[in-house]
Design a protein around this motif. Structure first.
Motif, mmCIF file in Angstrom:
data_model
loop_
_atom_site.group_PDB
_atom_site.id
_atom_site.type_symbol
_atom_site.label_atom_id
_atom_site.label_comp_id
_atom_site.label_asym_id
_atom_site.label_seq_id
_atom_site.Cartn_x
_atom_site.Cartn_y
_atom_site.Cartn_z
ATOM 1 N N VAL A 87 -3.316 -6.474 8.637
ATOM 2 C CA VAL A 87 -2.383 -5.364 8.474
ATOM 3 C C VAL A 87 -3.134 -4.045 8.604
ATOM 4 C CG1 VAL A 87 -0.867 -6.702 6.959
ATOM 5 C CG2 VAL A 87 -2.615 -5.235 5.952
ATOM 6 N N ALA A 88 -2.387 -3.023 8.986
ATOM 7 C CA ALA A 88 -2.896 -1.655 8.971
ATOM 8 C C ALA A 88 -2.168 -0.928 7.858
ATOM 9 C CB ALA A 88 -2.662 -0.969 10.317
ATOM 10 N N ALA A 89 -2.900 -0.599 6.804
ATOM 11 C CA ALA A 89 -2.339 0.182 5.714
ATOM 12 C C ALA A 89 -2.486 1.664 6.072
ATOM 13 C CB ALA A 89 -3.026 -0.178 4.405
ATOM 14 N N ARG A 90 -2.434 2.535 5.105
ATOM 15 C CA ARG A 90 -2.386 3.967 5.423
ATOM 16 C C ARG A 90 -3.590 4.435 6.243
ATOM 17 N NH1 ARG A 90 -1.566 8.920 1.093
ATOM 18 N NH2 ARG A 90 -1.661 10.626 2.600
ATOM 19 N N ARG A 91 -4.804 4.072 5.810
ATOM 20 C CA ARG A 91 -6.001 4.552 6.505
ATOM 21 C C ARG A 91 -7.085 3.487 6.592
ATOM 22 N NH1 ARG A 91 -9.366 8.282 2.256
ATOM 23 N NH2 ARG A 91 -8.897 7.123 0.365
ATOM 24 N N ARG A 92 -6.688 2.236 6.465
ATOM 25 C CA ARG A 92 -7.660 1.158 6.535
ATOM 26 C C ARG A 92 -6.981 -0.114 7.020
ATOM 27 N NH1 ARG A 92 -10.416 1.174 1.289
ATOM 28 N NH2 ARG A 92 -9.540 3.244 0.936
ATOM 29 N N PHE A 93 -7.769 -0.968 7.624
ATOM 30 C CA PHE A 93 -7.296 -2.300 7.958
ATOM 31 C C PHE A 93 -7.460 -3.203 6.739
ATOM 32 C CE2 PHE A 93 -8.761 -0.700 12.186
ATOM 33 C CZ PHE A 93 -7.543 -0.750 12.833
ATOM 34 N N ALA A 94 -6.691 -4.288 6.716
ATOM 35 C CA ALA A 94 -6.767 -5.232 5.610
ATOM 36 C C ALA A 94 -6.477 -6.628 6.128
ATOM 37 C CB ALA A 94 -5.781 -4.856 4.505
ATOM 38 N N LEU A 95 -7.046 -7.627 5.457
ATOM 39 C CA LEU A 95 -6.886 -9.030 5.835
ATOM 40 C C LEU A 95 -6.130 -9.780 4.747
ATOM 41 C CD1 LEU A 95 -10.508 -9.716 7.152
ATOM 42 C CD2 LEU A 95 -8.508 -8.952 8.448
ATOM 43 N N VAL A 96 -5.258 -10.683 5.206
ATOM 44 C CA VAL A 96 -4.445 -11.501 4.302
ATOM 45 C C VAL A 96 -4.711 -12.959 4.633
ATOM 46 C CG1 VAL A 96 -2.078 -12.124 3.667
ATOM 47 C CG2 VAL A 96 -2.665 -9.726 4.111
ATOM 48 N N GLU A 97 -4.969 -13.765 3.605
ATOM 49 C CA GLU A 97 -5.222 -15.198 3.814
ATOM 50 C C GLU A 97 -3.916 -15.977 3.931
ATOM 51 O OE1 GLU A 97 -8.193 -16.744 4.290
ATOM 52 O OE2 GLU A 97 -9.018 -14.714 4.356
ATOM 53 N N ALA A 140 0.858 -1.183 0.000
ATOM 54 C CA ALA A 140 0.000 0.000 0.000
ATOM 55 C C ALA A 140 0.892 1.230 0.000
ATOM 56 C CB ALA A 140 -0.925 -0.006 1.220
ATOM 57 N N ASP A 141 0.271 2.426 -0.051
ATOM 58 C CA ASP A 141 1.098 3.624 -0.056
ATOM 59 C C ASP A 141 1.665 3.939 1.319
ATOM 60 O OD1 ASP A 141 -1.350 4.340 0.957
ATOM 61 O OD2 ASP A 141 -1.620 6.117 -0.293
ATOM 62 N N ALA A 142 1.202 3.258 2.360
ATOM 63 C CA ALA A 142 1.849 3.228 3.666
ATOM 64 C C ALA A 142 1.414 1.939 4.333
ATOM 65 C CB ALA A 142 1.457 4.439 4.522
ATOM 66 N N LEU A 143 2.313 1.308 5.063
ATOM 67 C CA LEU A 143 2.020 0.049 5.746
ATOM 68 C C LEU A 143 2.621 0.125 7.132
ATOM 69 C CD1 LEU A 143 0.704 -2.737 5.312
ATOM 70 C CD2 LEU A 143 2.971 -3.595 4.720
ATOM 71 N N ALA A 144 1.741 0.078 8.162
ATOM 72 C CA ALA A 144 2.187 0.437 9.502
ATOM 73 C C ALA A 144 2.414 -0.737 10.424
ATOM 74 C CB ALA A 144 1.162 1.383 10.134
ATOM 75 N N CYS A 145 1.600 -1.764 10.338
ATOM 76 C CA CYS A 145 1.640 -2.806 11.349
ATOM 77 C C CYS A 145 1.069 -4.085 10.766
ATOM 78 C CB CYS A 145 0.823 -2.358 12.572
ATOM 79 S SG CYS A 145 0.935 -3.448 14.001
ATOM 80 N N VAL A 146 1.614 -5.231 11.181
ATOM 81 C CA VAL A 146 1.152 -6.530 10.716
ATOM 82 C C VAL A 146 1.138 -7.482 11.909
ATOM 83 C CG1 VAL A 146 3.510 -7.079 9.973
ATOM 84 C CG2 VAL A 146 1.590 -8.434 9.118
ATOM 85 N N ARG A 147 0.051 -8.251 12.038
ATOM 86 C CA ARG A 147 -0.078 -9.206 13.133
ATOM 87 C C ARG A 147 -0.769 -10.473 12.621
ATOM 88 N NH1 ARG A 147 3.055 -6.312 15.019
ATOM 89 N NH2 ARG A 147 3.211 -5.460 17.140
ATOM 90 N N PRO A 148 -0.478 -11.628 13.235
ATOM 91 C CA PRO A 148 -1.120 -12.878 12.792
ATOM 92 C C PRO A 148 -2.603 -12.880 13.125
ATOM 93 C CG PRO A 148 0.167 -13.243 14.786
ATOM 94 C CD PRO A 148 0.472 -11.849 14.338
#
Length: 311
Positions: free
Chosen positions: A71-81, A52-60
């Motif tokens: 993950v927390a991208a610039r202004r939204r949360f996101a889910l990864v499979e 993303a244009d910013a990536l702040a934090c990643v957790r399992p």
């Protein structure tokens, strides 16, 4: 004073958010303002994927079929499979709705609570009109996918981690110079109160040389705090006293975590490895060319597994 060793070449403009991936046997971190996810092997080799244009934090996370992450991208949360699919380009993160429109704001740092909720703080970009103002918010992502404001009035919300018994949450708002305690209602995730725990000037001297940034808690309840500007990580025992100081060798020390799997794999005599991310921002790179690298130090305490998002 123990000294951490350089593990990687400079791999980030502003390394942040390290977390140990026990299933993959590797360190994960981000190059925050570049929006890159970094995966670092114990030997120092690195895989990188722009997310993303910013990536702040990643957790399992537990709510995925494979090795899922939040993950927390610039202004939204996101889910990864699948993290490996993300790193290889076979998967794109599932972005949740944006939480704000203001281009001056971005996510920064966070962590999960024992009940499986993901907290992450937002702040203003340093060079923006709002930089340095208390416009920061601690956001909470619940397992049902809903996002909520948990705490307002922060400036640079940083490290967040829970004690081994899950009763205490340690949190940093960097300009305060303190590590604070958050009182979080277990049933709802509501932040009931925030109070000072340790003022770093009280344990390190009148001028600590830097500000608290990211942190991690070990299995004994010790709190390891990155000192950005001071080129060090300090360990505070469960009572708030200084028990160790680790020299990192470059000033822009942003965050730290504990990982490693024991003597057979990394020779830590049953302890963990302290991993430290660093930044190039505001640093004289001629004087500190290793800035932006990951640094490591075997330690004699055990790591806590990172808490997971239950969504």
């Amino acid at each position: 004073m123990p000294t951490a060793e350089q593990l990687t070449a400079p791999i980030a403009e502003h390394g942040e958010g390290p977390v140990w991936d026990a299933d993959g046997g590797r360190l994960l971190a981000v190059d925050l303002e570049q929006g890159d996810l970094l995966a670092v092997s114990p030997g120092g080799s690195t895989a990188k994927r722009h997310v993303a244009d910013a990536l702040a934090c990643v957790r399992p996370r537990t709510g995925a079929a494979g090795d899922g992450w939040v993950v927390a991208a610039r202004r939204r949360f996101a889910l990864v499979e699948s993290l490996d699919d993300l790193l290889s380009g076979r998967e794109e993160p599932h972005m949740l709705p944006a939480l704000w429109d203001d281009p001056d704001l971005r996510f920064n740092e966070g962590g999960c609570d024992p009940q499986g909720r993901f907290f992450c703080g937002s702040m203003a970009y340093g060079g923006s009109a709002k930089g340095g103002q208390p416009v920061g918010v601690l956001w909470r992502l619940d397992p049902d996918g809903s996002a909520h404001v948990a705490l307002e009035g922060l400036t640079i919300p940083n490290g967040l981690a829970w004690s081994p018994d899950g009763q205490r949450a340690y949190h940093v708002d960097s300009p305060s110079g303190e590590v604070s305690l958050l009182h979080v209602a277990p049933g709802t995730g509501e932040v009931l109160d925030r109070e000072p725990w340790v003022r770093l000037a009280d344990v390190l001297g009148a001028d600590p040389g830097g500000v608290p940034d990211g942190l991690v808690v070990d299995a004994e309840g010790g709190v390891w705090v990155a000192l950005n500007g001071a080129g060090a990580v300090v360990r505070l025992d469960a009572g708030g006293g200084l028990s160790e100081r680790v020299d990192v060798g470059v000033p822009g020390v942003t965050a730290c975590t504990l990982g490693g799997t024991g003597q057979d794999d990394d020779g830590t005599r049953g302890g963990a490895v302290l991993y430290v991310t660093t930044s190039t921002q505001g640093v004289d790179l001629d004087a500190h060319p290793a800035s932006g690298s990951v640094f490591v130090l075997p330690v004699e305490v055990a790591a806590l597994p990172p808490l997971r998002f239950d969504g």
